[in-house]
Design an enzyme around this catalytic site. Structure first.
Site, mmCIF file in Angstrom:
data_model
loop_
_atom_site.group_PDB
_atom_site.id
_atom_site.type_symbol
_atom_site.label_atom_id
_atom_site.label_comp_id
_atom_site.label_asym_id
_atom_site.label_seq_id
_atom_site.Cartn_x
_atom_site.Cartn_y
_atom_site.Cartn_z
ATOM 1 N N HIS A 167 0.871 -1.230 0.040
ATOM 2 C CA HIS A 167 0.050 0.066 -0.095
ATOM 3 C C HIS A 167 0.961 1.458 -0.017
ATOM 4 O O HIS A 167 0.511 2.270 -0.241
ATOM 5 C CB HIS A 167 -0.885 -0.247 1.088
ATOM 6 C CG HIS A 167 -2.025 0.662 1.113
ATOM 7 N ND1 HIS A 167 -2.142 1.936 0.095
ATOM 8 C CD2 HIS A 167 -3.579 0.669 1.710
ATOM 9 C CE1 HIS A 167 -3.428 2.444 0.305
ATOM 10 N NE2 HIS A 167 -4.114 2.015 1.366
ATOM 11 N N ASP A 382 -10.885 -4.138 -17.976
ATOM 12 C CA ASP A 382 -11.155 -5.163 -18.911
ATOM 13 C C ASP A 382 -9.716 -5.616 -19.580
ATOM 14 O O ASP A 382 -9.098 -4.826 -20.251
ATOM 15 C CB ASP A 382 -11.962 -4.589 -19.953
ATOM 16 C CG ASP A 382 -12.499 -5.309 -21.124
ATOM 17 O OD1 ASP A 382 -12.060 -6.589 -21.279
ATOM 18 O OD2 ASP A 382 -13.008 -4.897 -22.033
#
EC number: 2.3.1.196
Length: 460
Positions: A167, A382
């Site tokens: 992170h 995608d």
């Protein structure tokens, strides 16, 4: 009630030997320093994300593993710091050694279909540890891969893309930017549509550093009465907030706050309900930390393509008694004010505090942290097989202290209703109370002046 189909699902995953994926072309060998917003103790952990994809007949016999592996290598040419390793310098300052070693990648196959996960994909996911394998010696903050990605083929022709991020490198918008780039390269692009921007110096401390704002999110709070959440017997459940649930909750909003956002409403309700379920001493302080994306709060805004951490943890503070005994409007006003605290000066003040105070962890004692990823774009990623059926955080309660954090995730239930699903992680004894309080407030005949209720039902 909870979905039993996926929660009881058992399947086998066959993994290949983990490997490193390096950039497809030579990249600069250099040291790049993280910002003083990246470089804080509370971000020194790994965060899991998971994406589910249907089979797409238009992709023919294309193998998602091979397509995504190639795309990752090509994307790392642009995002080459991700292929490096974190080092620590003087004053615990983190920097990326751009070694080009690569990210960790796992290829896998599972004897399960996407349909077997149920018609409402949401955290917690069964066998998550098999879908995102914790490769031994890979999860450290320093000297370890900064990304771990596992692509698991499913028996139906669909696949699961799971990722674990250090992170300190990026926040949710930065991670989605990288994932989107991988998707674009997988679909044949020669370069990402948004080029990455490092520029971490924009969020560094000033010289000399000067803390100009109040930052109760970094208060040193002693756990005097043992009220840090016990880590044994932790229960994960998700709760769905659709139009009817949100409408039911808005009945409790006072007239002068009727324009509050759904985020503000849910945060006030969840914080209040969660606090009552944990039963802290009435006079003890409790906190709600709201993650606020600060990219647009700068003048000029941070450059398009910036993929570092660019958020703050503004905090609402009150006592357990005031939170539980006052009407919902009390908590709602605290949350609304907290969100408005974040300005460019606030961010600079946080960076200065990091340097002056030794990069402290945000307060976790009696704290509830919420992060809204409803507009994060995880589900839009995608790789050529269409948008994700589910895309977003793999579970709630992640971080150095499990049970503190929850995410607001966009979700469509089996009725076709768009809403928000929120994973909650609590000890078993508290979860029972939490569910009871949630149910109470959603009932049509719930008393509007009853301050002892706070909210919603487990996702169907």
């Amino acid at each position: 009630m909870d979905s039993k189909q996926s929660s009881e699902l058992v399947f086998t995953v066959r993994r290949q030997k983990p490997e490193l994926i390096a950039p497809a072309k030579p990249t600069p060998r250099e040291i790049k320093f993280l910002s003083d917003i990246d470089d804080q103790e509370g971000l020194r952990f790994q965060i899991p994300v998971i994406q589910f994809y249907h089979k797409d007949s238009s992709m023919g016999r294309k193998d998602p593993v091979k397509v995504i592996k190639k795309a990752i290598a090509e994307t790392l040419v642009f995002y080459y710091p991700f292929a490096g390793r974190l080092r620590e310098g003087n004053g615990r300052k983190l920097m990326v050694d751009c070694t080009g070693e690569g990210i960790m990648f796992v290829e896998a196959d599972a004897d399960v279909t996407l349909e077997q996960f149920g018609d409402e994909l949401q955290p917690p996911f069964p066998c998550l540890e098999e879908l995102l394998y914790d490769v031994p010696d890979s999860a450290g903050v320093l000297n370890c891969p900064l990304l771990l990605i596992q692509v698991t083929r499913l028996r139906c022709g669909g696949f699961i893309f799971a990722l674990r991020l250090n992170h300190t490198m990026s926040d949710a918008p930065g991670l989605v930017q990288f994932m989107t780039a991988v998707g674009e390269m997988a679909r044949g692009a020669s370069a990402p549509s948004i080029l990455p921007v490092w520029c971490r110096e924009l969020l560094n401390a000033r010289n000399p550093p000067q803390v100009t704002c109040t930052h109760h999110e970094y208060d040193e709070v002693r756990d005097t009465k043992g009220t840090i959440i016990p880590l044994d017997d932790m229960v994960h459940k998700s709760f769905f907030f659709g139009p009817s649930e949100v409408s039911a909750l808005r009945r409790f909003v006072p007239h002068h706050l009727r324009k509050c956002s759904t985020f503000e409403l849910l945060t006030a309700v969840l914080w209040r309900c969660r606090t009552m379920s944990l039963k802290p001493d009435p006079e003890e302080e409790v906190r709600a930390l709201c993650i606020v994306n600060a990219r647009s709060r700068f003048n000029p805004p941070l450059p398009t393509g910036y993929y570092g951490n660019a958020f703050a943890f503004p905090v609402a503070v009150t006592t357990a008694a005031k939170l539980s005994k006052n009407p919902l409007g009390y908590a709602l006003e605290l949350v609304k004010k907290t969100k408005s605290d974040v300005t460019e000066e606030y961010m600079k003040s946080v960076a200065d505090l990091m340097v002056l105070k030794g990069r402290p962890h945000f307060t976790v004692v009696r704290t509830f942290l919420v992060s809204d990823v409803t507009r994060g774009g995880f589900g839009e990623v995608d790789f050529g097989w269409g948008k994700a059926v589910y895309g977003g955080p793999a579970k709630g309660g992640v971080g150095a202290i499990p049970g503190v954090a929850s995410f607001y995730i966009p979700f469509k239930n089996k009725k076709g209703e768009n809403g928000i699903v929120v994973p909650i992680c609590l000890p078993g004894f508290a979860m029972e109370t939490f569910v009871k309080e949630l149910d109470g407030m959603l009932k049509v005949d719930a008393p509007l002046d009853n301050s002892n209720y706070a909210i919603i039902r487990p996702a169907l």
